[in-house]
Write a protein that holds these residues in place. Structure first.
Motif, short mmCIF file in Angstrom:
data_model
loop_
_atom_site.label_atom_id
_atom_site.label_comp_id
_atom_site.label_asym_id
_atom_site.label_seq_id
_atom_site.Cartn_x
_atom_site.Cartn_y
_atom_site.Cartn_z
N MET A 1 0.83 -1.18 -0.11
CA MET A 1 -0.05 -0.09 0.06
C MET A 1 0.89 1.38 0.18
SD MET A 1 -2.82 1.16 2.90
CE MET A 1 -3.65 2.74 2.64
N ILE A 2 0.74 2.09 -0.87
CA ILE A 2 1.28 3.49 -0.90
C ILE A 2 0.78 4.52 -0.02
CG2 ILE A 2 2.18 5.27 -2.48
CD1 ILE A 2 2.01 3.12 -4.74
N ARG A 3 1.40 5.08 0.81
CA ARG A 3 0.91 6.12 1.62
C ARG A 3 1.97 7.31 2.26
NH1 ARG A 3 0.11 2.92 7.44
NH2 ARG A 3 2.56 2.36 7.83
N LEU A 4 1.44 8.11 2.58
CA LEU A 4 2.37 9.32 2.98
C LEU A 4 2.95 9.17 4.30
CD1 LEU A 4 3.14 11.86 1.41
CD2 LEU A 4 1.52 13.08 2.84
N SER A 5 4.22 9.22 4.31
CA SER A 5 5.07 8.74 5.77
C SER A 5 4.67 10.10 6.70
CB SER A 5 6.45 8.93 5.48
OG SER A 5 7.10 10.13 4.96
N ALA A 6 4.91 9.45 8.01
CA ALA A 6 4.44 10.65 9.12
C ALA A 6 5.47 11.91 8.96
CB ALA A 6 4.54 10.07 10.35
N PHE A 9 4.04 14.14 5.92
CA PHE A 9 3.00 14.76 6.31
C PHE A 9 3.26 16.07 7.27
CE2 PHE A 9 -0.68 15.12 8.97
CZ PHE A 9 -1.93 15.50 8.26
N ALA A 10 4.11 15.79 8.14
CA ALA A 10 4.09 16.65 9.21
C ALA A 10 4.93 17.85 8.48
CB ALA A 10 5.13 16.42 10.39
N ALA A 11 5.92 17.72 7.38
CA ALA A 11 6.43 18.71 6.66
C ALA A 11 5.49 19.29 5.73
CB ALA A 11 7.56 18.10 6.07
N ILE A 12 4.67 18.73 5.15
CA ILE A 12 3.71 19.42 4.40
C ILE A 12 2.66 20.36 5.27
CG2 ILE A 12 1.51 18.86 2.74
CD1 ILE A 12 2.99 16.42 1.90
N LEU A 13 2.36 19.75 6.32
CA LEU A 13 1.55 20.67 6.99
C LEU A 13 2.10 21.71 7.59
CD1 LEU A 13 -1.35 20.98 8.74
CD2 LEU A 13 0.06 19.59 10.74
N ALA A 14 3.48 21.70 7.84
CA ALA A 14 4.45 23.18 8.20
C ALA A 14 4.36 24.01 7.09
CB ALA A 14 5.38 22.51 9.00
N LEU A 15 4.54 23.39 6.02
CA LEU A 15 4.74 24.23 4.82
C LEU A 15 3.62 24.98 4.53
CD1 LEU A 15 6.77 21.68 2.67
CD2 LEU A 15 7.36 24.20 3.20
N LEU A 16 2.28 24.39 4.69
CA LEU A 16 1.08 24.89 4.53
C LEU A 16 0.78 25.95 5.11
CD1 LEU A 16 -1.24 21.64 3.53
CD2 LEU A 16 -0.33 23.41 1.90
N LEU A 17 1.11 25.90 6.79
CA LEU A 17 0.99 26.95 7.78
C LEU A 17 1.87 28.17 7.34
CD1 LEU A 17 1.05 24.80 10.89
CD2 LEU A 17 -0.96 25.92 9.74
N LEU A 189 3.41 14.57 -3.87
CA LEU A 189 3.02 13.75 -4.96
C LEU A 189 4.11 12.79 -5.08
CD1 LEU A 189 1.28 13.85 -7.64
CD2 LEU A 189 0.93 15.95 -6.21
N VAL A 190 5.35 13.04 -4.67
CA VAL A 190 6.50 12.11 -4.60
C VAL A 190 6.07 11.05 -3.59
CG1 VAL A 190 9.31 11.63 -3.85
CG2 VAL A 190 8.24 13.73 -5.66
N GLY A 191 5.69 11.51 -2.21
CA GLY A 191 5.26 10.42 -1.45
C GLY A 191 4.21 9.41 -1.49
N PHE A 192 3.21 10.12 -2.22
CA PHE A 192 2.20 9.14 -2.57
C PHE A 192 2.76 8.20 -3.84
CE2 PHE A 192 -1.03 11.66 -0.46
CZ PHE A 192 -1.65 10.66 0.39
N GLY A 193 3.83 8.60 -4.46
CA GLY A 193 4.32 7.91 -5.67
C GLY A 193 5.36 6.84 -5.35
N LYS A 194 5.89 6.77 -4.09
CA LYS A 194 6.92 5.90 -3.65
C LYS A 194 6.25 4.63 -3.73
CE LYS A 194 9.13 8.57 -0.15
NZ LYS A 194 9.36 8.78 1.32
N GLY A 195 7.22 3.64 -4.06
CA GLY A 195 6.90 2.45 -4.47
C GLY A 195 7.65 1.68 -5.44
#
Length: 202
Positions: A1-6, A9-17, A189-195
């Motif tokens: 299963m392809i998913r975003l690592s924790a 996710f934390a980095a993306i949330l910080a960037l959005l803030l 995108l890269v996170g979800f594209g891992k695998g």
């Protein structure tokens, strides 16, 4: 299963803030934005700024992304090639939607040294360059080449973003917003594209 690592996710949330902070803290009424913009404008830098700005244009990044995707496909890294294409093709429409939604005015039109038509926030050139530079580094480079590639990608994005200040067409917070959007979009995108298992260079 392809998913975003924790961590991603934390980095993306910080960037959005950060993105939201640049949106509300900058713009025409921000004294710091205006001061930085004024200090960046030097006539001697304009020729180089025009050239660097062109390297961050939509056409330029599409050509570079297509070359990167072709290289990946030749190495049978088809998923990485697809992620790179989706990354770049999806970035620009999102930026344009954000520009229309936020409707921030650009600096004084009389100071523009290149033609612009869209709204200011976030900077499309800054987002283009960050998405391309970081995307190529994460998807194409690997092993011992990864860190130098990331450094070069960030340098490219910094130069393109800086050129928009020299040319007087963006507030510094527009550029910073474009950078943060580019990093967040790329990590997503890269996170979800891992695998995909990348080949190892010896």
């Amino acid at each position: 299963m392809i998913r975003l690592s924790a961590s991603s996710f934390a980095a993306i949330l910080a960037l959005l803030l950060l993105f939201v902070a640049f949106l509300f803290a900058g713009g025409p009424g921000a004294g710091l934005d205006r001061a930085i913009l004024t200090s960046a404008q030097h006539a001697a830098l304009v020729p180089a700024a025009r050239l660097v700005s062109d390297l961050g244009s939509w056409i330029a990044v599409l050509i570079a992304a297509a070359a990167g995707a072709a290289w990946l496909a030749l190495r049978r890294r088809y998923r990485d090639a697809l992620v790179l294409i989706v990354l770049m093709v999806g970035e620009r429409p999102l930026v344009e939607l954000l520009k229309e939604a936020f409707d921030r005015a650009r600096p004084d039109p009389h100071g523009h040294l290149v033609a612009v038509q869209s709204m200011a926030f976030p900077s499309g050139h800054a987002a283009n360059a960050m998405t391309l530079g970081l995307g190529l580094a994460l998807l194409v480079a690997h092993g011992r080449w990864r860190v130098p590639a990331i450094a070069l990608g960030l340098l490219y994005a910094l130069l393109v973003g800086g050129s928009r200040l020299v040319l007087g067409v963006h507030w510094p917070s527009d550029v910073a917003g474009g950078w943060t959007f580019g990093v967040a979009w790329t990590l997503l995108l890269v996170g979800f594209g891992k695998g995909t298992s990348a080949p190892r260079d010896h």
